[in-house]
Design an enzyme around this catalytic site. Structure first.
Site, short mmCIF file in Angstrom:
data_model
loop_
_atom_site.label_atom_id
_atom_site.label_comp_id
_atom_site.label_asym_id
_atom_site.label_seq_id
_atom_site.Cartn_x
_atom_site.Cartn_y
_atom_site.Cartn_z
N ASP A 88 0.82 -1.22 0.00
CA ASP A 88 0.00 0.00 0.00
C ASP A 88 0.85 1.26 0.00
O ASP A 88 2.07 1.21 0.22
CB ASP A 88 -0.90 0.02 1.25
CG ASP A 88 -1.93 -1.09 1.24
OD1 ASP A 88 -2.25 -1.60 0.15
OD2 ASP A 88 -2.42 -1.44 2.33
N TYR A 104 6.05 -9.99 7.45
CA TYR A 104 5.93 -8.55 7.62
C TYR A 104 6.36 -8.17 9.04
O TYR A 104 6.15 -8.92 9.99
CB TYR A 104 4.49 -8.08 7.41
CG TYR A 104 4.08 -7.92 5.97
CD1 TYR A 104 4.22 -6.71 5.30
CD2 TYR A 104 3.53 -8.99 5.27
CE1 TYR A 104 3.83 -6.56 3.99
CE2 TYR A 104 3.14 -8.86 3.94
CZ TYR A 104 3.29 -7.63 3.31
OH TYR A 104 2.92 -7.48 2.00
#
Length: 245
Positions: free
Chosen positions: A53, A111
């Protein structure tokens, strides 16, 4: 002879609207593709391993392209870096089989989400960590977060913008650890839904604040209701940290 090259890159996502090319915003893919065009003298199609994103960073991001050019992997890295801006860098390159895909050949992704945990913000972390001023009990949150482990339907942990049909994901590991004033939420899975990690972080912070009671995370996941999970944490603390093939 056609060759498929796999580049490993790193990038500071602060100035970009994510990875994927958009018609009205600057993205990492567009900038990388521009550099590739300069080196390979053609507008080659590049495929990425994930759709990060806006504002999200990558310590490891993998990109493939096909070329007939006879250039060594080492020289390809050096050449592309000549045309990349300071906030994107190619760090490695290797040849892979013709059926390799950086996204679909991936076995797992990891992540890391960084939370700067002090009462007063640090301006040097404004683009690279989420400032959270309330005390964080990392031992408590680490124990609570283990409810994420295993295969679950994460319908309640994805953005309403998500258009995927299969919302089941398998979480291999998850941890909440402290390094000084920085709290690191680390998670590895076979894949992630749109905004999933940021919602997981927001949910863990809700547990920290008592908005979700101890032991309730399992029920929150099983409910598949977005409204029962936490807020979506902001993007600047999120890093794609490792991709495993």
């Amino acid at each position: 002879m056609m060759r498929r090259l796999l580049f490993t890159i790193q990038y500071d996502g602060s100035a970009y609207h994510g990875w994927q090319v958009q018609s009205n915003a600057l993205t990492v893919q567009e900038v990388f593709q521009n550099a590739v065009e300069k080196v390979f003298c053609s507008r080659l199609d590049v495929k990425g391993c994930s759709r990060t994103d806006s504002g999200v960073h990558a310590n490891m991001y993998c990109v493939s392209l096909d070329t007939e050019m006879d250039i060594s992997c080492e020289n390809a890295v050096l050449a592309i870096n000549t045309y990349l801006p300071a906030d994107i860098a190619a760090v490695a390159c290797k040849e892979v089989p013709s059926d390799f895909h950086p996204r679909y050949s991936c076995k797992s992704k990891q992540y890391v989400y960084k939370i700067y945990n002090r009462k007063v913000r640090n301006p040097f972390f404004a683009k690279y960590a989420y400032h959270y001023r309330y005390p964080i009990d990392v031992e408590y949150l680490d124990a609570e977060a283990q409810a994420f482990l295993g295969k679950h339907d994460f319908s309640g942990f994805c953005s309403i913008k998500s258009d995927v049909d299969d919302t089941v994901r398998n979480i291999y590991s998850v941890s909440v650890k402290r390094e000084g004033d920085m709290v690191l939420f680390t998670v590895e899975a076979d894949g992630f839904l749109y905004n999933m990690v940021r919602i997981m972080v927001g949910t863990v912070l809700f547990i920290n604040e008592g908005k979700i009671k101890s032991g309730e995370l399992k029920n929150v996941i099983e409910s598949k209701e977005r409204k029962r999970a936490g807020k979506t944490a902001p993007p600047q603390g999120l890093y794609l940290n490792k991709v495993t093939y």
